[in-house]
Design an enzyme around this catalytic site. Structure first.
Site, short mmCIF file in Angstrom:
data_model
loop_
_atom_site.label_atom_id
_atom_site.label_comp_id
_atom_site.label_asym_id
_atom_site.label_seq_id
_atom_site.Cartn_x
_atom_site.Cartn_y
_atom_site.Cartn_z
N TRP A 14 0.81 -1.21 0.00
CA TRP A 14 0.00 0.00 0.00
C TRP A 14 0.85 1.27 0.00
O TRP A 14 0.35 2.37 -0.20
CB TRP A 14 -0.96 0.01 1.19
N GLU A 36 2.01 -1.45 13.16
CA GLU A 36 2.08 -2.91 13.22
C GLU A 36 2.61 -3.42 14.56
O GLU A 36 2.78 -4.63 14.73
CB GLU A 36 2.93 -3.42 12.07
N LYS A 76 4.96 1.90 16.06
CA LYS A 76 5.95 1.69 15.02
C LYS A 76 5.95 2.83 14.01
O LYS A 76 6.99 3.28 13.55
CB LYS A 76 5.67 0.36 14.30
N GLN A 77 4.75 3.27 13.63
CA GLN A 77 4.65 4.33 12.62
C GLN A 77 3.37 5.11 12.80
O GLN A 77 2.47 4.69 13.54
CB GLN A 77 4.69 3.74 11.22
#
Length: 775
Positions: free
Chosen positions: A357, A488, A601-602
């Site tokens: 994505w 994630e 994580k992000q």
């Protein structure tokens, strides 16, 4: 973090050879042309640690997956771009000793990636164990003019010896992927041929049966004089070589020229591959190395005219942005609708070279502004062509009635990722596909795309979300359970805010698209309704009901949305309080510990606020930014750029710059200790976004460009070009002013700091900064 690359505005330079960093450098100095690419492996023998990598776009193998336990819906394979035939290989012997930097004394070493002109160069001075000192200078590139071709010039200078140099020019197809799940080799030989200085080898992939014909022509030149071809030919299975011995004296220079062609059955009939390969080799050999290199420099010059970002006063930032732009264009040119952008491009095996994505969320904006419209349109058509497979993917998971779930990882539209928390749960990827359609149309004004392709995709995605939600009697709202958001480091959560948001938006946008196509193209609309058996009343009523009653977790006391249900149940720690010895935590912590931590994580919530920032006032953005930024560890390459853009929007120049530098130099400085696996190609587009959407504040609203420029304190100025709906603009931002040049034959209306501005054709406007106006 490593800091061994010399700062230079147009070059990536490594001075001195450190074997411990060699695999990192193999990634950094990779070359490609959109059709193929290779890591910066040495041409001569190297017995040290290396990751051999030559890659052909679109050629992959469905490597049988390895999982400890199986679940319904798991794909049977993980598709991988293949390590292909190695055409650069040379074996060099000097007075019967093999040249090998791992076993020789390296007296000096310099490696340069010339980004301005598109080639890789290396200079090495070494002393062999037999006492011979020689200098090696190699130059190689993949042509973006003849994009099935590569060329190598390899020069050896005898510094202190008389004797013999033995040159073996190799075409080695007996290769494998280091990440092969079962250690298999993925190629079988179909054909081989050697005539004089030419070698041809056709290999076929197992299972997928792609054919690639690789050919080389090798020429030797001593002190500027071409040598007669007296090659001894060597033939083995999947291997051809030509060997020749040359007598030299101290001071002599021997040059080896190799011209290569990779001809794929994706682009030519299998029956004609050898013929096409020979014809292609003749064409480039007739041009010669110097002309090919000149054409390469000229072609890269044209690319830089539209895509370059010029930063004054900060050489590290300048080097970094060009490094990112360069690798993006080495990876994808937009010429072939069948191709896409793997997260590692042609620089390594990790992630299999497949489509994620990342393309829609990060790469589309870059290509929209720096390339012809067809390039970004082709990225969307790639997904349209995969729609039937996306519907099949959804059916495997129990969805029906034409619902589509686009794969997390794919080569041909089939899902080929097999970690349950990703394959089954990271469904927000569907939203990125829909958002890219919206973003493309918003930017280009090409609403015909909605008629011709987009609506069919949007209907299928909306059907998926309509079936994936369920009504919570307790909450009296629709909820989405058991998902993984962009972050994630959280798996199998309920009501991930970003996922709920993007799902609801997809349903709204599909409804709007239906109304538009029905009005503007009724015949197309009627045909599509019939094709998809779409029940307008029943389905849109359901969609609207979901939109109006979607549940979004929040904490009203803190004034923030919650990443997901229960996020505040976690022990709340700040990244600043984490001992740096734990970085990166995915390499130092157990997965259980990561999942129980609050660390992100992000960008997750912030990803949604980046996409839909106009829905939130500045104070709401600031509260959420401050809360989540403090907990985000940025161990995804996709994270810092979103933080940089939002920090710039909030006027936080310090953090915007810090995050820009982190995303821009992620690979150059090996922030996450993983550059040796390959570069983070898709996140490189986020670096460009950090400048153009972040510092320059570029947005498209109601068909007009808007800018809200800011300048990092360390910079004197920056400038960039934008292609927008037939217009070509240059924007320069300095401390006291912004200048926008209109290099177009028509006037353009745009907005700067909220005020309208008309810039006449072939003219410019200067806008004084607010500070200067006050003075």
């Amino acid at each position: 973090m490593k800091d061994y690359i010399t700062t230079d505005e147009w070059n990536i330079i490594e001075e001195g050879f450190n074997p411990d960093y060699h695999k990192i450098s193999e990634s950094l100095f990779s070359i490609g042309n959109g059709r193929m690419g290779q890591r910066a492996n040495f041409e001569e023998t190297y017995s040290g640690k290396t990751l051999q990598g030559n890659y052909i776009a679109g050629i992959y193998y469905p490597d049988k997956t390895r999982v400890g336990w199986w679940k319904n819906g798991y794909p049977e394979y993980f598709a991988k771009v293949l390590n292909a035939c190695n055409w650069i290989a040379l074996e060099i012997k000097v007075n019967n000793e093999i040249v090998d930097l791992s076993t020789s004394e390296v007296l000096s070493f310099k490696r340069i990636l010339n980004m301005k002109e598109g080639y890789l160069e290396r200079e090495t001075l070494l002393r062999l164990n037999n006492g011979c000192v020689l200098e090696i200078k190699s130059t190689r590139f993949y042509s973006i003019v003849d994009d099935e071709c590569g060329a190598l010039k390899y020069q050896i200078t005898a510094k202190n010896f008389d004797g013999i140099i033995h040159v073996k020019s190799i075409l080695d197809g007996d290769v494998k992927n280091q990440d092969a799940n079962y250690g298999d080799k993925f190629w079988t030989q179909v054909y081989q041929e050697q005539i004089k200085q030419q070698a041809i080898l056709t290999l076929r992939t197992n299972k997928t049966e792609f054919d690639v014909c690789t050919g080389i022509e090798t020429y030797l030149v001593l002190n500027g004089k071409a040598l007669e071809n007296t090659f001894e030919q060597i033939q083995k299975e999947k291997y051809l070589a030509s060997s020749q011995t040359i007598t030299v004296k101290a001071g002599d220079q021997l040059s080896v020229f190799k011209y290569a062609a990779n001809i794929s059955s994706e682009n030519h009939s299998k029956e004609n591959l050898v013929e096409v390969c020979k014809r292609t080799l003749k064409n480039i050999a007739d041009k010669g190395f110097a002309k090919l290199l000149k054409e390469q420099a000229d072609a890269w010059g044209l690319k830089w005219k539209t895509s370059d970002i010029l930063i004054k006063g900060d050489a590290k930032a300048q080097q970094a942005i060009r490094f990112n732009i360069y690798h993006l264009y080495q990876t994808y040119t937009g010429k072939d609708v069948r191709l896409n952008i793997g997260p590692k491009g042609f620089t390594g095996e990790k992630y299999g070279g497949s489509t994620y994505w990342d393309t829609e969320a990060y790469c589309v904006p870059f290509y929209l502004s720096t390339a012809e419209q067809e390039v970004s349109r082709n990225l969307l058509i790639y997904r349209y062509r995969h729609l039937p497979k996306a519907i099949e993917n959804a059916e495997k998971l129990g969805f029906k009635n034409g619902a589509a779930l686009y794969p997390m990882v794919t080569m041909n539209g089939e899902e080929c990722h097999n970690e349950w928390e990703i394959t089954f749960e990271e469904i927000h990827r569907n939203g990125a596909i829909a958002y890219a359609i919206f973003n493309y149309i918003r930017y280009t004004g090409d609403k015909d795309y909605l008629v011709d392709y987009g609506l069919e995709v949007l209907i299928a995605i909306a059907r998926f979300w309509s079936q994936r939600v369920n009504w919570s009697e307790q909450k009296k709202r629709f909820v989405i359970l058991g998902v993984t958001g962009p972050n994630e480091y959280e798996n199998n959560v309920n009501n991930n805010w970003y996922t709920n948001l993007i799902a609801s938006w997809c349903l709204s946008y599909a409804t709007e698209a239906l109304a538009y196509v029905e009005e503007k193209a009724p015949h197309v609309y009627s045909a599509l309704i019939a094709k998809t058996t779409f029940d307008k009343i029943t389905e849109t009523v359901r969609w609207n009901e979901i939109v109006e009653n979607m549940y979004y977790p929040e904490d009203k006391d803190l004034g923030i949305v919650l990443q997901q249900d229960g996020y505040l149940d976690k022990e709340q720690m700040m990244v600043r309080d984490l001992d740096p010895k734990h970085y990166p935590i995915h390499q130092n912590w157990s997965w259980d510990r990561i999942l129980r931590s609050c660390f992100i994580k992000q960008a997750d919530v912030l990803q949604g606020m980046y996409f839909f920032e106009d829905n939130y006032d500045e104070e709401t953005l600031r509260r959420n930014f401050d809360f989540y930024e403090a907990r985000t560890i940025h161990e995804s390459s996709l994270s810092p750029c979103v933080h940089s853009i939002l920090a710039a929007k909030l006027g936080d120049e310090k953090r915007a710059y810090e995050f820009y530098l982190r995303t821009a130099r992620l690979d150059l400085d090996d922030y996450n200790n993983d550059t040796q696996d390959g570069l983070h190609i898709t996140s490189m587009a986020g670096t460009w976004m950090s400048v153009v959407e972040g510092f320059a504040g570029m947005r498209v609203r109601d068909g007009y460009l808007h800018f809200k420029p800011m300048l990092p304190e360390k910079w004197e100025s920056y400038s960039f070009n934008i292609l927008f709906r037939g217009f070509k603009l240059n924007v320069k931002v300095a401390h006291d002013y912004t200048i926008i040049q209109n290099h177009s034959i028509e006037n353009i209306k745009l907005f700067v700091n909220g005020s309208p501005l008309l810039i006449k054709a072939e003219s410019e406007k200067e806008i004084l900064s607010l500070k200067k106006e006050c003075i």
